[in-house]
Motif scaffolding. Structure first.
Motif, PDB file in Angstrom:
ATOM      1  N   GLY A   1       0.828  -1.204   0.000  1.00  0.00           N
ATOM      2  CA  GLY A   1       0.000   0.000   0.000  1.00  0.00           C
ATOM      3  C   GLY A   1       0.860   1.250   0.000  1.00  0.00           C
ATOM      4  O   GLY A   1       0.557   2.231  -0.699  1.00  0.00           O
ATOM      5  N   ALA A   2       1.938   1.243   0.774  1.00  0.00           N
ATOM      6  CA  ALA A   2       2.837   2.403   0.822  1.00  0.00           C
ATOM      7  C   ALA A   2       3.526   2.612  -0.526  1.00  0.00           C
ATOM      8  O   ALA A   2       3.757   3.755  -0.954  1.00  0.00           O
ATOM      9  CB  ALA A   2       3.871   2.207   1.923  1.00  0.00           C
ATOM     10  N   LEU A   3       3.855   1.521  -1.218  1.00  0.00           N
ATOM     11  CA  LEU A   3       4.447   1.637  -2.555  1.00  0.00           C
ATOM     12  C   LEU A   3       3.435   2.243  -3.527  1.00  0.00           C
ATOM     13  O   LEU A   3       3.808   3.070  -4.380  1.00  0.00           O
ATOM     14  CB  LEU A   3       4.904   0.259  -3.040  1.00  0.00           C
ATOM     15  CG  LEU A   3       6.146  -0.311  -2.355  1.00  0.00           C
ATOM     16  CD1 LEU A   3       6.295  -1.802  -2.635  1.00  0.00           C
ATOM     17  CD2 LEU A   3       7.410   0.449  -2.835  1.00  0.00           C
TER      18      LEU A   3
ATOM     19  N   LEU B   1       5.566   4.233   7.896  1.00  0.00           N
ATOM     20  CA  LEU B   1       4.858   4.280   6.610  1.00  0.00           C
ATOM     21  C   LEU B   1       3.491   4.952   6.786  1.00  0.00           C
ATOM     22  O   LEU B   1       3.086   5.789   5.965  1.00  0.00           O
ATOM     23  CB  LEU B   1       4.663   2.860   6.063  1.00  0.00           C
ATOM     24  CG  LEU B   1       5.899   2.109   5.577  1.00  0.00           C
ATOM     25  CD1 LEU B   1       5.499   0.723   5.071  1.00  0.00           C
ATOM     26  CD2 LEU B   1       6.622   2.882   4.472  1.00  0.00           C
ATOM     27  N   ALA B   2       2.783   4.580   7.859  1.00  0.00           N
ATOM     28  CA  ALA B   2       1.481   5.192   8.122  1.00  0.00           C
ATOM     29  C   ALA B   2       1.615   6.690   8.354  1.00  0.00           C
ATOM     30  O   ALA B   2       0.780   7.487   7.890  1.00  0.00           O
ATOM     31  CB  ALA B   2       0.832   4.523   9.333  1.00  0.00           C
TER      32      ALA B   2
ATOM     33  N   MET C   1      -5.552   3.616   4.627  1.00  0.00           N
ATOM     34  CA  MET C   1      -4.913   2.327   4.902  1.00  0.00           C
ATOM     35  C   MET C   1      -5.879   1.167   4.682  1.00  0.00           C
ATOM     36  O   MET C   1      -5.508   0.128   4.133  1.00  0.00           O
ATOM     37  CB  MET C   1      -4.366   2.311   6.332  1.00  0.00           C
ATOM     38  CG  MET C   1      -3.069   3.093   6.509  1.00  0.00           C
ATOM     39  SD  MET C   1      -2.218   2.704   8.076  1.00  0.00           S
ATOM     40  CE  MET C   1      -3.352   3.418   9.260  1.00  0.00           C
ATOM     41  N   ARG C   2      -7.127   1.353   5.135  1.00  0.00           N
ATOM     42  CA  ARG C   2      -8.104   0.276   4.952  1.00  0.00           C
ATOM     43  C   ARG C   2      -8.426   0.042   3.482  1.00  0.00           C
ATOM     44  O   ARG C   2      -8.727  -1.082   3.083  1.00  0.00           O
ATOM     45  CB  ARG C   2      -9.369   0.596   5.759  1.00  0.00           C
ATOM     46  CG  ARG C   2      -9.172   0.391   7.254  1.00  0.00           C
ATOM     47  CD  ARG C   2     -10.317   0.926   8.090  1.00  0.00           C
ATOM     48  NE  ARG C   2     -10.088   0.637   9.510  1.00  0.00           N
ATOM     49  CZ  ARG C   2     -10.699   1.261  10.516  1.00  0.00           C
ATOM     50  NH1 ARG C   2     -11.588   2.223  10.251  1.00  0.00           N
ATOM     51  NH2 ARG C   2     -10.437   0.928  11.770  1.00  0.00           N
ATOM     52  N   ARG C   3      -8.349   1.087   2.683  1.00  0.00           N
ATOM     53  CA  ARG C   3      -8.574   0.898   1.248  1.00  0.00           C
ATOM     54  C   ARG C   3      -7.476   0.033   0.645  1.00  0.00           C
ATOM     55  O   ARG C   3      -7.745  -0.866  -0.156  1.00  0.00           O
ATOM     56  CB  ARG C   3      -8.636   2.252   0.532  1.00  0.00           C
ATOM     57  CG  ARG C   3      -8.975   2.116  -0.951  1.00  0.00           C
ATOM     58  CD  ARG C   3      -9.090   3.456  -1.641  1.00  0.00           C
ATOM     59  NE  ARG C   3      -7.804   4.102  -1.831  1.00  0.00           N
ATOM     60  CZ  ARG C   3      -7.403   5.198  -1.205  1.00  0.00           C
ATOM     61  NH1 ARG C   3      -8.206   5.788  -0.325  1.00  0.00           N
ATOM     62  NH2 ARG C   3      -6.217   5.727  -1.438  1.00  0.00           N
ATOM     63  N   TYR C   4      -6.228   0.292   1.059  1.00  0.00           N
ATOM     64  CA  TYR C   4      -5.133  -0.540   0.556  1.00  0.00           C
ATOM     65  C   TYR C   4      -5.290  -1.987   1.019  1.00  0.00           C
ATOM     66  O   TYR C   4      -5.110  -2.923   0.249  1.00  0.00           O
ATOM     67  CB  TYR C   4      -3.789   0.025   1.021  1.00  0.00           C
ATOM     68  CG  TYR C   4      -3.415   1.353   0.408  1.00  0.00           C
ATOM     69  CD1 TYR C   4      -3.651   1.597  -0.947  1.00  0.00           C
ATOM     70  CD2 TYR C   4      -2.840   2.370   1.162  1.00  0.00           C
ATOM     71  CE1 TYR C   4      -3.316   2.825  -1.512  1.00  0.00           C
ATOM     72  CE2 TYR C   4      -2.499   3.597   0.600  1.00  0.00           C
ATOM     73  CZ  TYR C   4      -2.743   3.818  -0.734  1.00  0.00           C
ATOM     74  OH  TYR C   4      -2.413   5.030  -1.302  1.00  0.00           O
TER      75      TYR C   4
END
Length: 707
Positions: free
Chosen positions: A398-400, A454-455, A479-482
């Motif tokens: 997700g962070a990428l 990351l968050a 975050m939840r979407r990722y």
């Protein structure tokens, strides 16, 4: 000469009054009308009315057929039908209570019946079926009740009287009452089972010799579900109602509208229920002609019925048995060590990452209060847990996507995070062990700090140690979407009932954004997920980004009339639910990190005891700090801090054929490796069953998944 006329004699006056003549006239008219009507009936329409008298009514009677069977992926029978001798009763249109009373009494001479469940009303119905007894009861009623013009009200009074004055019955009479109850409950022209289990050869022979004396009674065959593999997977296969319980009360109207009889057996849980329309088959159809006296004059079977369709599962029962065995033995060890005294149990699932086919699913539920252990394979999809660090690969991907790190620039500080009035947020290893970490090493040593940073980047955090930190209000949503792209926090769509989504923690605390909880979410210590979601998620990583819909029914086939295997009716095609928007290079980066989780040489590498598996595997362990009540049934009992262990992995790492997920919740120690024991054995057993050969020159410490 004068003539004198003789006067005419007076006419004698009639003695018949005028009114009587009028009456005779009307009688004449009525007789004329009657003669005319008779002429109309006899001469003009005699033949038509004669045909009407001889006319027969036609109706269709249906009969039950065996349910379809359930097989594993190798064609081994998991659920079959066991044929039993049966005594049946078909209720005619002119069947009376008294005729059934006498038939029940006679049949009770030849068979033994269970009398469990008889109520006072059953005794009263039987007693009143005897006409003489019913008349005697009526005479004993109060005068006002005797004079009622409503048959239903009179019967109600009779029943109430009999229930208060029940006679003593012998055991054999009670059996006759049980038989009468079944007969009385049948609808006209339907066949019910009087006895369909444990019918002895003597009973069959004796009843057969006396069929002509018992109207409607016959010999037949019934079936019941049989499980060649014993209790294995019963919580997944489901159960079927009995003829005694019949249709379940919930959904009764829908069943009846779809042509079911009240005493039909239906699937009431899991696969049996989910695939009821397939397994039930098509009932036989017999056209029955009834004469004017309601007697059956002719019967012609127009359709002999079709046994239900068979379910062919994706699960190999041989592998399933091994997964169940390692799960149960490991949890028993955890109990023996004292670590699982407050644990909910243990769960495991295996999936083909390329297709979504479920290869095995197993679970044991532990009642911490009673100590009782039950099979609970469906806990894989209807229970959710905080999975801990096992979700970190999804966090990195997700962070990428978000762009806060890249494939070539992903090193971050590993300094702990200090928030006001909150214990220091750090990783399991001592502070200062690492000054900084890149993405692959962070996965290898399971750095919580890396995921929290990351968050913080995704939420544009304003952070100064020991002061209040601010983040974007949409950080939870982001975050939840990722996570949801991998199926985490979403129902997977698996073809089993009862799947849950899991639980999402609160985003606000005292009116402010819960920034500390956002950090917890980043390393899997906040929201809860099902193990089926975890299997789908790790499969998505294993197959390079395709979220596959899990399924357990591979195909549906038919059994031919001679009992042989028939054609395949439908086959489940793999379904891609979504493709994660990560590049292959980004996915390869995370896969490399999961490879190092098993094959890394750093002392904090978390799953090195799997590095003896050849071909090599890729994995991620998880440890979540959780809480449970000392007494689960008492909400006010002491709250205990526990540890939930999880594991996800895929093998062989270079060409994945199996993806697995394991969870052992609420242990009282964080130093055990029960999750790894289960995961390692699941992969080892899969390799052995499928004859997967090891790679020559394999090294437990190969540095790359591509090496």
């Amino acid at each position: 000469m004068k003539y004198i006329r003789t006067p005419k004699p007076k006419r004698v006056k009639s003695h018949i009054p005028f009114r009587l003549n009028l009456l005779f006239f009307f009688v004449f008219l009525l007789l004329a009308a009657l003669v005319g009507q008779l002429a109309y009936l006899q001469i003009l329409n005699g033949s038509r009315f004669a045909a009407e008298v001889d006319r027969t009514d036609q109706t269709v009677v249906t009969g039950s057929v065996p349910r379809g069977m359930i097989y594993d992926s190798q064609g081994r029978a998991l659920v079959t039908n066991k044929a039993n001798n049966a005594i049946t009763y078909t209720k005619s249109l002119d069947a009376t209570a008294e005729s059934m009373y006498h038939t029940a009494n006679r049949l009770a001479r030849y068979i033994t019946m269970s009398t469990d469940g008889l109520q006072k009303r059953d005794y009263a119905d039987y007693y009143l079926a005897d006409t003489q007894a019913a008349k005697a009861v009526t005479k004993a009623l109060p005068a006002a009740q005797q004079k009622t013009t409503s048959d239903s009200k009179l019967y109600k009074y009779q029943v109430a009287y009999v229930e208060k004055h029940l006679p003593e019955y012998t055991d054999k009479q009670k059996q006759a009452i049980a038989i009468y109850k079944i007969m009385n409950g049948a609808t006209a022209l339907t066949t019910v089972y009087i006895k369909n289990a444990d019918v002895s050869e003597t009973e069959s022979a004796t009843v057969g010799e006396n069929l002509t004396a018992m109207s409607g009674v016959n010999l037949g065959t019934d079936w019941e579900r049989s499980y060649p593999n014993g209790d294995s997977m019963t919580s997944v296969l489901g159960t079927v109602s009995s003829t005694k319980s019949g249709l379940p009360s919930d959904g009764l109207k829908a069943y009846l509208a779809n042509g079911y009889a009240r005493n039909d057996r239906v699937g009431i849980s899991y696969l049996e229920k989910a695939y009821e329309n397939v397994l039930k088959g098509a009932k036989s159809r017999t056209q029955v002609e009834l004469g004017t006296n309601n007697q059956i004059e002719k019967q012609v079977q127009t359709f002999k019925g079709q046994q239900g369709g068979n379910l062919n599962l994706t699960i190999d029962s041989a592998y399933q048995t091994k997964v169940e065995a390692i799960l149960k033995s490991t949890f028993s060890s955890a109990l023996s060590s004292g670590a699982a005294a407050h644990s909910d149990g243990a769960y495991a699932v295996a999936m083909n990452p390329k297709t979504g086919a479920i290869l095995a699913l197993a679970g044991v539920a532990h009642n911490a209060k009673t100590g009782k252990i039950n099979d609970d394979a469906l806990g894989v999809l209807n229970r959710s847990f905080a999975m801990g660090s096992a979700v970190k690969p999804a966090m990195v991907l997700g962070a990428l996507q978000d762009g806060v790190i890249t494939v070539n620039d992903n090193t971050q500080s590993d300094d702990p995070i200090y928030l006001p009035s909150t214990p220091v947020k750090k990783s399991v290893y001592p502070v200062g062990t690492f000054g900084s970490l890149n993405a692959t090493t962070a996965l290898q040593v399971s750095s919580n700090i890396y995921m929290m940073r990351l968050a913080m980047k995704e939420g544009h955090a304003q952070y100064v140690a020991h002061t209040a930190m601010t983040m974007d209000n949409d950080i939870f949503t982001k975050m939840r979407r990722y996570f949801s792209e991998f199926g985490l926090g979403q129902t997977t769509g698996v073809d089993l009932p009862g799947e849950v989504k899991g639980q999402s923690g609160a985003t606000m605390t005292n009116g402010s954004l819960a920034v500390g909880s956002a950090l917890d979410l980043s390393y899997g210590n906040y929201d809860t997920y099902t193990l089926m979601q975890m299997a789908q998620y790790v499969s998505t990583v294993a197959n390079n980004g395709y979220r596959m819909k899990p399924y357990i029914v591979k195909s549906i086939s038919q059994t031919l009339s001679d009992g042989s295997n028939g054609p395949t009716l439908t086959t489940t095609s793999p379904t891609v639910q979504a493709k994660i928007p990560n590049t292959q290079a980004q996915i390869d980066l995370v896969k490399q990190g999961m490879w190092q989780v098993v094959h890394g040489t750093n002392g904090w590498t978390t799953a090195t005891n799997l590095n003896t598996l050849n071909p090599g595997v890729a994995a991620k362990t998880g440890t979540a700090q959780t809480f449970t009540r000392a007494d689960p049934t008492n909400p006010s009992s002491e709250l205990l801090e526990t540890t939930t262990l999880s594991f996800v992995g895929f093998a062989p790492a270079k060409d994945p054929q199996i993806a697995i997920a394991v969870v052992v919740p609420n242990l009282t120690t964080d130093s055990s490796e029960f999750n790894l024991t289960i995961g390692k054995q699941m992969i080892s057993d899969y390799y052995a069953l499928h004859n997967i050969k090891g790679n020559s020159g394999y090294s437990a410490h190969q540095s790359s998944i591509n090496g």
